[in-house]
Scaffold this motif. Structure first.
Motif, mmCIF file in Angstrom:
data_model
loop_
_atom_site.group_PDB
_atom_site.id
_atom_site.type_symbol
_atom_site.label_atom_id
_atom_site.label_comp_id
_atom_site.label_asym_id
_atom_site.label_seq_id
_atom_site.Cartn_x
_atom_site.Cartn_y
_atom_site.Cartn_z
ATOM 1 N N TRP A 170 -7.253 -27.780 -27.618
ATOM 2 C CA TRP A 170 -6.692 -28.804 -26.740
ATOM 3 C C TRP A 170 -5.996 -29.841 -27.606
ATOM 4 O O TRP A 170 -6.506 -30.233 -28.644
ATOM 5 C CB TRP A 170 -7.792 -29.520 -25.962
ATOM 6 N N ARG A 171 -4.849 -30.320 -27.157
ATOM 7 C CA ARG A 171 -4.159 -31.453 -27.781
ATOM 8 C C ARG A 171 -4.148 -32.590 -26.769
ATOM 9 O O ARG A 171 -3.785 -32.396 -25.620
ATOM 10 C CB ARG A 171 -2.729 -31.096 -28.162
ATOM 11 N N CYS A 172 -4.541 -33.775 -27.230
ATOM 12 C CA CYS A 172 -4.681 -34.915 -26.325
ATOM 13 C C CYS A 172 -3.877 -36.111 -26.830
ATOM 14 O O CYS A 172 -3.727 -36.306 -28.035
ATOM 15 C CB CYS A 172 -6.156 -35.323 -26.222
ATOM 16 N N HIS A 173 -3.401 -36.888 -25.880
ATOM 17 C CA HIS A 173 -2.693 -38.133 -26.182
ATOM 18 C C HIS A 173 -3.258 -39.211 -25.262
ATOM 19 O O HIS A 173 -3.239 -39.067 -24.039
ATOM 20 C CB HIS A 173 -1.190 -37.959 -25.944
ATOM 21 N N PHE A 174 -3.763 -40.263 -25.874
ATOM 22 C CA PHE A 174 -4.380 -41.356 -25.120
ATOM 23 C C PHE A 174 -3.444 -42.558 -25.153
ATOM 24 O O PHE A 174 -3.019 -43.004 -26.225
ATOM 25 C CB PHE A 174 -5.747 -41.700 -25.706
ATOM 26 N N ALA B 259 -1.933 -47.890 -25.777
ATOM 27 C CA ALA B 259 -2.450 -47.276 -27.005
ATOM 28 C C ALA B 259 -1.619 -46.053 -27.347
ATOM 29 O O ALA B 259 -0.847 -45.556 -26.520
ATOM 30 C CB ALA B 259 -3.911 -46.884 -26.818
ATOM 31 N N ASP B 260 -1.793 -45.566 -28.540
ATOM 32 C CA ASP B 260 -1.134 -44.335 -28.982
ATOM 33 C C ASP B 260 -2.089 -43.605 -29.925
ATOM 34 O O ASP B 260 -1.919 -43.635 -31.137
ATOM 35 C CB ASP B 260 0.192 -44.643 -29.681
ATOM 36 N N HIS B 261 -3.107 -42.982 -29.349
ATOM 37 C CA HIS B 261 -4.096 -42.241 -30.126
ATOM 38 C C HIS B 261 -3.939 -40.758 -29.840
ATOM 39 O O HIS B 261 -3.734 -40.363 -28.695
ATOM 40 C CB HIS B 261 -5.520 -42.683 -29.777
ATOM 41 N N ARG B 262 -4.050 -39.944 -30.869
ATOM 42 C CA ARG B 262 -3.948 -38.481 -30.751
ATOM 43 C C ARG B 262 -5.293 -37.861 -31.095
ATOM 44 O O ARG B 262 -5.996 -38.336 -31.991
ATOM 45 C CB ARG B 262 -2.894 -37.934 -31.701
ATOM 46 N N PHE C 98 -8.000 -43.635 -22.394
ATOM 47 C CA PHE C 98 -7.576 -42.815 -21.250
ATOM 48 C C PHE C 98 -6.245 -42.177 -21.582
ATOM 49 O O PHE C 98 -5.366 -42.788 -22.182
ATOM 50 C CB PHE C 98 -7.419 -43.680 -19.993
ATOM 51 N N GLY C 99 -6.096 -40.913 -21.174
ATOM 52 C CA GLY C 99 -4.845 -40.199 -21.410
ATOM 53 C C GLY C 99 -4.895 -38.826 -20.782
ATOM 54 O O GLY C 99 -5.476 -38.632 -19.719
ATOM 55 N N SER C 100 -4.313 -37.856 -21.495
ATOM 56 C CA SER C 100 -4.278 -36.491 -20.976
ATOM 57 C C SER C 100 -4.377 -35.501 -22.125
ATOM 58 O O SER C 100 -4.089 -35.815 -23.271
ATOM 59 C CB SER C 100 -2.977 -36.258 -20.188
ATOM 60 N N CYS C 101 -4.809 -34.298 -21.774
ATOM 61 C CA CYS C 101 -4.910 -33.204 -22.741
ATOM 62 C C CYS C 101 -4.211 -31.985 -22.150
ATOM 63 O O CYS C 101 -4.180 -31.804 -20.939
ATOM 64 C CB CYS C 101 -6.366 -32.848 -23.025
ATOM 65 N N GLU C 102 -3.680 -31.166 -23.032
ATOM 66 C CA GLU C 102 -3.097 -29.899 -22.581
ATOM 67 C C GLU C 102 -3.535 -28.795 -23.531
ATOM 68 O O GLU C 102 -3.827 -29.039 -24.696
ATOM 69 C CB GLU C 102 -1.586 -29.992 -22.492
ATOM 70 N N ALA C 103 -3.591 -27.606 -22.969
ATOM 71 C CA ALA C 103 -3.964 -26.448 -23.769
ATOM 72 C C ALA C 103 -2.883 -26.233 -24.819
ATOM 73 O O ALA C 103 -1.691 -26.364 -24.539
ATOM 74 C CB ALA C 103 -4.082 -25.227 -22.871
#
Length: 117
Positions: free
Chosen positions: A25-29, A42-45, A109-114
């Protein structure tokens, strides 16, 4: 006879179901909510990967790797740094929450994608 037919039917249906998404999973918050303070941009990976031959999981957050584990069959993972416990939860629609527990609780808070790469 009917039981055997039922087992055959169930096996067939199970074969049609798409597999559950697993790592990576790759996520960006994009929002950070520190304990007791207002939320800010924010800009957290982060990413969850199986990075060794034993299939152990790692949570990489802002460039630092932490041994992680899957908590259940949903997409919930925990990891520990030297100073805090981390809990990553990925909802079926890809929205994600990463909480940091170090006496106080802060949340990203953010999102993740496969990541199929």
């Amino acid at each position: 006879m009917a039981l055997r037919n039922l087992k055959t039917l169930l096996a067939f249906i199970a074969g049609l179901a798409p597999p559950a998404q697993a790592e990576p999973w790759r996520c960006h918050f994009t929002a950070a909510c520190p304990a007791g303070l207002a939320c800010t941009g924010a800009d957290h990976r982060a990413q969850i990967i199986a990075a060794d031959h034993e299939g152990q999981l790692f949570l990489t957050l802002d460039g630092a790797d932490h041994l992680a584990r899957r908590l259940d069959e949903t997409h919930r993972y925990s990891a520990h740094t030297r100073a805090a416990a981390l809990l990553l939860t990925i909802a079926p629609d890809g929205t994600a929450r990463l909480s940091r527990h170090d006496g106080a609780i802060s949340v990203l808070f953010g999102s993740c994608e496969a990541d199929g790469s």
